[in-house]
Design a protein around this motif. Sequence first.
Motif, PDB file in Angstrom:
ATOM      1  N   SER B  49      28.537 -40.229 -13.885  1.00 14.72           N
ATOM      2  CA  SER B  49      27.208 -41.388 -13.988  1.00 14.72           C
ATOM      3  C   SER B  49      27.602 -42.073 -13.326  1.00 14.72           C
ATOM      4  O   SER B  49      26.859 -42.781 -12.092  1.00 14.72           O
ATOM      5  N   VAL B  52      27.350 -40.635  -9.565  1.00 20.49           N
ATOM      6  CA  VAL B  52      25.836 -40.698  -9.196  1.00 20.49           C
ATOM      7  C   VAL B  52      25.347 -41.812  -8.968  1.00 20.49           C
ATOM      8  O   VAL B  52      23.599 -41.726  -8.175  1.00 20.49           O
ATOM      9  N   ALA B  53      25.624 -42.832 -10.370  1.00 16.53           N
ATOM     10  CA  ALA B  53      24.867 -43.955  -9.825  1.00 16.53           C
ATOM     11  C   ALA B  53      24.927 -44.296  -8.777  1.00 16.53           C
ATOM     12  O   ALA B  53      23.936 -44.982  -7.805  1.00 16.53           O
ATOM     13  N   GLU B  60      17.007 -46.397 -10.566  1.00 16.81           N
ATOM     14  CA  GLU B  60      16.910 -45.939 -11.870  1.00 16.81           C
ATOM     15  C   GLU B  60      16.204 -45.087 -12.036  1.00 16.81           C
ATOM     16  O   GLU B  60      16.100 -43.907 -12.588  1.00 16.81           O
ATOM     17  N   MET B  63      17.560 -41.984 -11.273  1.00 16.87           N
ATOM     18  CA  MET B  63      19.248 -41.569 -12.066  1.00 16.87           C
ATOM     19  C   MET B  63      17.749 -40.951 -13.497  1.00 16.87           C
ATOM     20  O   MET B  63      18.952 -40.261 -13.835  1.00 16.87           O
ATOM     21  N   ASP B  64      17.327 -41.623 -13.896  1.00 13.87           N
ATOM     22  CA  ASP B  64      15.915 -40.983 -14.874  1.00 13.87           C
ATOM     23  C   ASP B  64      15.790 -39.696 -14.800  1.00 13.87           C
ATOM     24  O   ASP B  64      15.344 -39.086 -15.697  1.00 13.87           O
ATOM     25  N   ILE B  66      17.442 -37.341 -13.672  1.00  6.71           N
ATOM     26  CA  ILE B  66      18.000 -35.737 -13.689  1.00  6.71           C
ATOM     27  C   ILE B  66      18.189 -36.410 -15.468  1.00  6.71           C
ATOM     28  O   ILE B  66      18.939 -37.321 -16.230  1.00  6.71           O
ATOM     29  N   GLN B  67      18.343 -34.906 -16.070  1.00 10.53           N
ATOM     30  CA  GLN B  67      18.610 -34.604 -17.708  1.00 10.53           C
ATOM     31  C   GLN B  67      19.910 -34.434 -17.504  1.00 10.53           C
ATOM     32  O   GLN B  67      20.184 -33.636 -17.100  1.00 10.53           O
ATOM     33  N   ILE B  68      20.487 -35.479 -17.891  1.00  4.51           N
ATOM     34  CA  ILE B  68      21.845 -34.731 -18.504  1.00  4.51           C
ATOM     35  C   ILE B  68      22.723 -34.318 -20.206  1.00  4.51           C
ATOM     36  O   ILE B  68      21.922 -34.832 -20.460  1.00  4.51           O
ATOM     37  N   GLN B  69      23.201 -32.568 -20.024  1.00  8.68           N
ATOM     38  CA  GLN B  69      23.756 -32.634 -21.201  1.00  8.68           C
ATOM     39  C   GLN B  69      24.694 -32.120 -21.045  1.00  8.68           C
ATOM     40  O   GLN B  69      25.587 -31.587 -20.077  1.00  8.68           O
TER      41      GLN B  69
END
Lengths: 739, 173
Positions: B49, B52-53, B60, B63-64, B66-69
């Motif tokens: 992260s 990516v940040a 933000e 960054m928000d 992109i949803q990550i699992q």
Amino acid sequence: MNEFTGWLLDLYPSPGHGIALWLICEDGQRRCLYQDFPVTFYAAGRSHRLRALWAFLRKQPFHITLARTERRDLFSGSTIVLAASLDQPSTLPSLFQTLTRIFPDLTFYDTDLHIALRHAAVYGTFPLARCHIVTDRQDKICELDVLDSKWDIDPKSPPLRVITIEPDTDPFHNNPQKILVRSQKSCVSLDLNEDSASLGLLSYLLKCADPDLIITSHGDTWLFPLILKLAKAQKRSLPLNRDPNAKITYRKARSYFAYNQVIYRGQQIHLAGRLHLDIRNTVMYHDYGIDGVLEMARVTSLPIQTVARVSPGTGISAMQIVTALKQEILVPLRKEQVERPKTTSELFHDDMGGIVYDPIVGLHEDVAEVDFASMYPSIMVQFNISPETVNVGKKTSDSVMNLERITAQEPQGLIPQTLAPLLTKRLKLKTKLISLSKWDCRYKNYKANTAAYKWLLVTCFGYLGYKNARFGRIEAHEAVTAYGREILLRAKDVAEDMGFRVLHLYVDGMWIKKAGCRTKQDFQPLLDKITTTTKLFIMLDGIYKWVAFLPSRQNKKIAVPNRYFGVFQNGDIKTRGIETRRHDTPIFIKETQIKILEILTAAPGGMQIASLLPEIETVVREKETELRLGKIPLEKLIIHQTVSRQLDEYRSPSPAFVALKQLKKVGKSLRPGQSIRFLYILGKQRSRAWDLPYTFDPRTVDIARYWLLLTRAISAILDPFEVTDEIILGKNKQLKLDL
Amino acid sequence: MNELLDLHSNQWKLIILPRKYRTRLLIAIAQLAEHSPLKVLDCGRQYDSSIVARAARGREEIMDRIQIQRAFICYEVVKLLERTPTGHAPTIVLDLLSTFYDENVQIGMRQFLLQSALLHIQRLSYKFGVFVSIDFPPNTSNELSLFEQVRSAASQVLAYETPADASQQLRLF
């Protein structure tokens, strides 16, 4: 009817008899008793597949009781499952292998559990538990009561009969000629070149001593395979097993990746009716010895032979399994919980680990080291963190900010329930240890036990996030570190509010100082305030006369966390991150560094070492002379490194690679995770494997390289005192740092 | 890299890329998120992260988007894909095969699970398309068979080629 009282030594499936239990009876007899002990496993999945499984199981040649029932999955709650009960536990492993092949789409529960854990859940047994047993005339158990608790501080110990067997040399280094057999009454040396007579004598010794425990050196990987092969060739029976009807169990060698390193476990040989421990193939034996192994077995319920050879993580996992079985919670083969979706910002904030503030580099006097006792496990218990309690209702970040329990839900989660008695017992033992003299006969045992608990508690946190943990969950893992960060920051705030200067923060500990604070009483108000504020117990580890936080070797301006050394007020030395703590440092260098540190303990204050310099210089010159004249025994120059990959996967010709290649040429191979031993030598090869069969010319040792390593080690501890290079190197010499 | 990530519905793109180039991939993901939301399923601990940040210059809102699992074992990979709805955003699967190389799981089971995973990737690609990254396989037959299983299922395969060594410079003298 017969009645026996004694200690439970061993427990395993016995085909046709349910399970066999070996008891060390109070009358001195060793008895094998049998018990009917059906085992149940469960399967969940789509209905038509469960029907197919039902039909398949009904066709099996042994008796299985099948039922549709409802059980609790820790993560998904109440679940409809097919329950299958087998009368003979010995049939389960092979049946399960078949089932996973034919029904890969079904989820199985309670399938691969050790029989000792199942028994612990039903009867409360554990290795060396004192039991009262009633049997019928065929030695079949009718009643079983456990008379003591695994949480007792001073349980009555069984009178174990022990023999040790070891070769006269390391078999990987040289061919042993003799083996030494020691019992409580005798010590016999057996000549391996006289196979027949030696085997006969060994067999006789085993029959006479009838040991409960055989402690060997290289027993798993060399000794037992060799003597069993010889016995087979000579058609001679060797009573290694106490149970004549049971087979010796072999487990294959394997390498795996855990704790950020490659770990190797050699082949294992487990006996039935008595125990075999190979001290060269155990995990933490060097740390807590046989006392620690036995205590590990008691609290985890894993058999002694198993627990000695597995990581503490497996021990914690076993404890969680027993807790789950007792509460009729399904035990999955593996966790299959999916992480909740997060945005990148959330991941960035949640996945941070422990908090570290770089130390203030240099020498500091009158520094106190304080740390939270078993911080992460205490957080799990105090704030009820468990896989099933996170993400229930409240947001984790809100609970952390207010230092509240992660959920109001009662009772405690599975993990806190498992850990709470362990934490309590460790605290009790530590408290007792403080008041005991080192010469008290209980001291060694308590010390070993606390070390065993320490490792269990250290790994329990990692197991929340470990990929192969059955009851792990990454969000629970992250929650623990979030609480940890908040608590440490609050502790730092309290310390600063009370006028202390914080020199270093490291995950669960702080190094602090304040003018005029030199005694325990001076720091006590701070500790009390932190405990009240954070709800966690913080302890004073000790007060340093002086401590030196070291910079990076590459850049002296950069501080390195957890790299320091210091002397406590009682004269004890503590070192972290320097040569004495590294596994690959030759003994000669470690010894020299420790010797100089011991001289430094006499320094009254941090910088006042001028009077000690002549003594330090004498030591350095002595060591230099010994090294240059070849007077250091070669064993003390050996470098130990862990093999990190297969030989063909090395990309650069590192000294370890060169040594591995040399060994391969003579037919000796090492697997990833094993340790390679080598010496630095002159010439193109630069290193020489220690375990090569040829004689070695000591004149080829690369003295310059060892001298460089030695000067680096000495510089590391003298630099903070601003000692000139001349002391270290001698007059008119310069330190060459490039290798 | 952004062009490679150009996705079309009903197809899934496979890129065979050594892990050492993951930073480039993560930067591309951040750049892609400037324009649309993304779903990232990390199957090999590739999603850093902080990279990516930095690529999103700390914004933000990007960054928000992109949803990550993450999944850590092959069983979890299948569950993760199974539970991912066809949804509203393109899906990027990072290092799909990493957990399938775990020798503690029998090869038959790994093949079965991979087949299920591929069926779910096919399902996910229906609306927005899916981008899957894998590394070159280790040189053992089991791993190669898994690698081939993925390669043959993809709609389009892109392989990173290591640049050939520059020819030796001629000596001046």
